[in-house]
Design an enzyme around this catalytic site. Structure first.
Site, mmCIF file in Angstrom:
data_model
loop_
_atom_site.group_PDB
_atom_site.id
_atom_site.type_symbol
_atom_site.label_atom_id
_atom_site.label_comp_id
_atom_site.label_asym_id
_atom_site.label_seq_id
_atom_site.Cartn_x
_atom_site.Cartn_y
_atom_site.Cartn_z
ATOM 1 N N HIS A 175 -110.983 -25.098 -23.397
ATOM 2 C CA HIS A 175 -109.792 -24.693 -24.135
ATOM 3 C C HIS A 175 -108.604 -24.333 -23.255
ATOM 4 O O HIS A 175 -107.464 -24.517 -23.652
ATOM 5 C CB HIS A 175 -110.141 -23.610 -25.149
ATOM 6 C CG HIS A 175 -110.845 -24.195 -26.325
ATOM 7 N ND1 HIS A 175 -112.213 -24.188 -26.441
ATOM 8 C CD2 HIS A 175 -110.373 -24.915 -27.361
ATOM 9 C CE1 HIS A 175 -112.539 -24.845 -27.539
ATOM 10 N NE2 HIS A 175 -111.453 -25.295 -28.119
ATOM 11 N N ARG A 220 -105.103 -26.007 -34.949
ATOM 12 C CA ARG A 220 -106.255 -25.146 -34.606
ATOM 13 C C ARG A 220 -105.944 -23.720 -35.060
ATOM 14 O O ARG A 220 -105.288 -22.975 -34.353
ATOM 15 C CB ARG A 220 -106.489 -25.151 -33.099
ATOM 16 C CG ARG A 220 -107.041 -26.444 -32.527
ATOM 17 C CD ARG A 220 -107.342 -26.281 -31.047
ATOM 18 N NE ARG A 220 -108.162 -27.367 -30.528
ATOM 19 C CZ ARG A 220 -107.677 -28.436 -29.893
ATOM 20 N NH1 ARG A 220 -106.393 -28.575 -29.703
ATOM 21 N NH2 ARG A 220 -108.512 -29.361 -29.438
ATOM 22 N N ARG A 247 -106.979 -27.300 -39.781
ATOM 23 C CA ARG A 247 -108.435 -27.230 -39.615
ATOM 24 C C ARG A 247 -108.875 -25.814 -39.936
ATOM 25 O O ARG A 247 -108.301 -24.852 -39.414
ATOM 26 C CB ARG A 247 -108.839 -27.580 -38.188
ATOM 27 C CG ARG A 247 -110.348 -27.363 -37.985
ATOM 28 C CD ARG A 247 -110.824 -27.808 -36.643
ATOM 29 N NE ARG A 247 -110.416 -26.887 -35.594
ATOM 30 C CZ ARG A 247 -110.664 -27.107 -34.311
ATOM 31 N NH1 ARG A 247 -111.272 -28.204 -33.934
ATOM 32 N NH2 ARG A 247 -110.277 -26.236 -33.407
ATOM 33 N N GLU A 266 -117.496 -34.563 -35.133
ATOM 34 C CA GLU A 266 -117.639 -34.100 -33.755
ATOM 35 C C GLU A 266 -119.079 -33.775 -33.411
ATOM 36 O O GLU A 266 -119.366 -33.223 -32.357
ATOM 37 C CB GLU A 266 -116.715 -32.913 -33.466
ATOM 38 C CG GLU A 266 -116.815 -31.772 -34.435
ATOM 39 C CD GLU A 266 -115.799 -30.649 -34.166
ATOM 40 O OE1 GLU A 266 -115.190 -30.623 -33.080
ATOM 41 O OE2 GLU A 266 -115.639 -29.791 -35.046
ATOM 42 N N ASN A 290 -113.921 -34.198 -28.010
ATOM 43 C CA ASN A 290 -114.328 -33.184 -27.026
ATOM 44 C C ASN A 290 -115.749 -32.712 -27.311
ATOM 45 O O ASN A 290 -116.603 -32.660 -26.426
ATOM 46 C CB ASN A 290 -113.391 -31.969 -27.067
ATOM 47 C CG ASN A 290 -111.939 -32.363 -26.936
ATOM 48 O OD1 ASN A 290 -111.637 -33.435 -26.441
ATOM 49 N ND2 ASN A 290 -111.041 -31.512 -27.389
ATOM 50 N N ASP A 291 -115.979 -32.359 -28.576
ATOM 51 C CA ASP A 291 -117.325 -31.906 -28.925
ATOM 52 C C ASP A 291 -118.288 -33.081 -29.100
ATOM 53 O O ASP A 291 -119.463 -32.972 -28.772
ATOM 54 C CB ASP A 291 -117.289 -31.055 -30.196
ATOM 55 C CG ASP A 291 -116.884 -29.621 -29.887
ATOM 56 O OD1 ASP A 291 -117.415 -29.069 -28.909
ATOM 57 O OD2 ASP A 291 -116.032 -29.067 -30.595
ATOM 58 N N ARG A 340 -119.035 -28.921 -22.336
ATOM 59 C CA ARG A 340 -117.673 -29.386 -22.063
ATOM 60 C C ARG A 340 -116.952 -28.529 -21.030
ATOM 61 O O ARG A 340 -115.922 -28.916 -20.498
ATOM 62 C CB ARG A 340 -116.866 -29.456 -23.374
ATOM 63 C CG ARG A 340 -116.700 -28.139 -24.072
ATOM 64 C CD ARG A 340 -116.209 -28.321 -25.500
ATOM 65 N NE ARG A 340 -114.755 -28.260 -25.614
ATOM 66 C CZ ARG A 340 -114.081 -28.363 -26.754
ATOM 67 N NH1 ARG A 340 -114.740 -28.580 -27.891
ATOM 68 N NH2 ARG A 340 -112.779 -28.279 -26.799
ATOM 69 N N CYS A 387 -108.625 -36.663 -32.807
ATOM 70 C CA CYS A 387 -107.818 -35.502 -32.393
ATOM 71 C C CYS A 387 -108.377 -34.836 -31.159
ATOM 72 O O CYS A 387 -107.883 -33.807 -30.719
ATOM 73 C CB CYS A 387 -107.671 -34.509 -33.535
ATOM 74 S SG CYS A 387 -109.230 -33.815 -34.058
HETATM 75 C C1 PEP Z 1 -112.822 -31.655 -30.476
HETATM 76 O O1 PEP Z 1 -113.925 -31.129 -30.450
HETATM 77 O O2 PEP Z 1 -112.587 -32.790 -29.986
HETATM 78 C C2 PEP Z 1 -111.679 -30.965 -31.071
HETATM 79 C C3 PEP Z 1 -110.528 -31.583 -31.252
HETATM 80 O O3 PEP Z 1 -111.837 -29.655 -31.418
HETATM 81 P P1 PEP Z 1 -111.826 -28.447 -30.362
HETATM 82 O O4 PEP Z 1 -111.381 -29.011 -29.046
HETATM 83 O O5 PEP Z 1 -110.891 -27.427 -30.908
HETATM 84 O O6 PEP Z 1 -113.245 -28.006 -30.355
HETATM 85 MG MG MG Z 2 -114.328 -29.368 -31.611
#
Ligand code: PEP
Ligand code: MG
Length: 545
Positions: free
Chosen positions: A195, A302, A338, A436, A459-460, A470, A507
């Site tokens: 993050h 977010r 979200r 995700e 990402n997830d 991650r 996203c």
């Molecule tokens: C993701 O997981 O790709 C995502 C966009 O959500 P976050 O990065 O907030 O977990």
């Molecule tokens: Mg995510």
């Protein structure tokens, strides 16, 4: 290049750009004052020193409070007011002074008394009071830092534009930094999709993460140069390095102006396929800026940052005001909100979160919301109300199957009925989910029947598909969506969506990668959402397909 004045710190390039500036070390709870006994004749003098330090912290907190208040940021201003009150608490003073009379140094005494107070707060039943524990620790360490000659240590009170060095930076830390003050982030932990990296990209500042323990060697340096694209920082750069960074900065400015022509265009492939390029937001304050980068909507708002940056949960009304503001700024353009996605590496003040051995595999996102309607329903109500003022859509995070979607939609409909009965105005809201988890991608065909769109959170999705945390810098090679197994899951998601006649966006960070964009578009993705400064380059990448 590795002399003492020019120490190179390699890490992961997490957010592009270069910066040079003074260093600010954010090391909460890591202040370790010497526990030496003071001579009896110095007791009064040391007590005087403690009072002066506490007064300096109160003054600085008051100034921050005023600055935020003047900027109309009342909620944040209230946090600083509360901190200033803690720093003036007579019990804190008497506790420290008693210890100093027993020959403890005031630096050590204030940390110990702060810990005692924090333990009392932490043990309270009331969630709000329990969350005060961190505030007390924060205030005590600011006074200790002042005593140790480091000035107030809080990120929130920083007023010189600085390169921020830290072992790690939580979203709540970055959210507290005054606007325009962070020149760059350099952290020991983290990866390109953690993050802190996401925050740096949306703030448009360079970041190098995952430097490892070596970073601490630079905590004593005065300045740093940061190369966020190549992924390294230089502690105490020599004049030659500073000049080199100046030239790089100039080149980047030129590249940026070359992308200008793409900013406000509609992205189309060579064949004429239209791809919507939107922004990921972490707060309403970023909305205007996102539009100026050419955002065609918000692909991911977010909302958890809104919950994390304050000491207690935001009310339905507060949430409504924030969502409405973003919806109004974007007008007819879509804004995808979200629902709350905490857990994992994002903790929430005011929510009793269990200690978990594997938080990323734990009680996060929709799982927590489905279990705590008191948390979930005010957010859903706020979204429904905001929808009366713009083109609002909503998506649920961390979904694994259609049953969860159905349950979440039931609660959503319950909220709509309640608002209707109360005579409160609402608007239409399309519902989607984030894909995700591998389970959601594999079950996309069934889930597609329940929703209007999918938004792939790469990402997830990468983290769960490749079983690679991650935020773990050692697993860098496993943190890309360009892995055949991840691409297969994206393909399956697009196939199921196409069959059901719904659209798919991305996203996660992969959406901004010019090397991956052609692949995503080929698989059937029609919307890409990213940190705003990446938008012009993504539009260019689409136009070159
Ligand atoms: C993701 O997981 O790709 C995502 C966009 O959500 P976050 O990065 O907030 O977990
Ligand atoms: Mg995510």
């Amino acid at each position: 290049m590795n002399s003492e004045t020019n120490r190179k710190l390699p890490g992961v390039g997490a957010s592009e750009g270069v910066a040079v500036g003074p260093i600010f070390v954010h090391a909460p709870g890591e202040l370790e004052p010497e526990r030496k006994e003071i001579p009896a004749e110095e007791v009064e003098g040391e007590i005087g020193r403690f009072r002066e330090a506490a007064a300096a912290v109160v003054k600085s907190l008051g100034e921050t409070r005023k600055r935020l208040g003047d900027a109309g940021n009342e909620d944040e201003a209230a946090i600083f007011e509360a901190h200033a009150e803690l720093a003036e608490d007579p019990e804190l003073y008497s506790g420290v002074e008693e210890r100093v009379r027993n020959l403890e140094s005031p630096e050590a005494a204030v940390i110990s008394v702060g810990e005692e107070f924090a333990a009392i707060f932490a043990g309270m039943e009331d969630e709000y009071m329990a969350a005060r524990a961190d505030d007390v620790r924060d205030v005590a360490s600011q006074i200790a830092a002042e005593l140790m000659g480091h000035g107030a240590s809080g990120l929130a009170t920083l007023d010189t534009p600085s390169v921020i060095l830290a072992r790690s930076l939580a979203p709540s830390d970055t959210a507290r930094i005054p606007k325009g003050i962070a020149l760059a982030f350099v952290t020991a932990e983290g990866s390109a999709t953690s993050h802190v990296s996401i925050m740096a990209r949306s703030m448009g500042i360079p970041a190098v993460v995952g430097v490892g323990p070596k970073l601490e060697e630079a905590f004593g340096a005065v300045t740093a140069a940061v190369e966020g694209g190549e992924g390294y920082a230089v502690a105490d750069p020599d004049p030659e390095t500073v000049a080199e960074f100046g030239r790089k900065q100039q080149r980047m400015e030129q590249e940026r102006s070359a992308l200008e022509e793409y900013r406000h265009t509609e992205a189309r492939t060579g064949e004429g396929r239209r791809i919507e390029v939107s922004a990921n937001l972490g707060s309403a304050e970023e909305a205007e800026d996102a539009l100026s980068w050419g955002a065609e909507g918000v692909g991911l708002f977010r909302t958890e940052f809104l919950f994390m940056e304050r000491p207690e949960l935001p009310s339905e009304e507060e949430q409504y005001q924030v969502y409405r503001k973003v919806a109004e700024i974007f007008g007819v353009k879509p804004v995808i909100i979200r629902t709350l996605d905490v857990g994992g590496d994002k903790n929430l003040p005011g929510v009793d979160q269990p200690e978990e051995e594997n938080p990323f595999l734990g009680w996060r996102g929709i799982r927590m919301c489905l279990d705590t309607p008191d948390l979930f329903k005010p957010q859903l109500r706020a979204i429904l109300r905001a929808a009366a003022h713009g083109n609002v859509k909503m998506m649920f995070p961390m979904i694994v199957d259609a049953r969860e979607v159905r349950r979440a939609k039931e609660i959503f409909e319950e909220c709509r009925r309640e608002l209707d009965e109360e005579g409160v105005e609402t608007g239409p809201v399309e519902v989607g989910i984030m894909v995700e988890t591998p389970a959601a991608a594999l079950g996309a065909a069934e889930i597609a029947g329940e929703v209007s769109f999918f938004s792939i959170g790469t990402n997830d999705l990468v983290q769960y598909t490749l079983a690679a945390d991650r935020g773990n810098e050692r697993l860098r090679r496993l943190q890309s969506a360009d892995h055949p197994s991840v691409l297969k899951l994206i393909q399956e998601t697009c196939r199921a969506a196409q069959e059901a006649g719904i659209w798919v966006g991305v996203c996660g960070e992969a959406a901004a990668d010019p090397a991956l964009i052609p692949k995503l578009v080929e698989l059937g993705v029609t919307e890409l959402s990213m940190s705003a400064p990446s938008i012009p380059r993504a539009k260019k990448a689409v136009s070159e397909i």
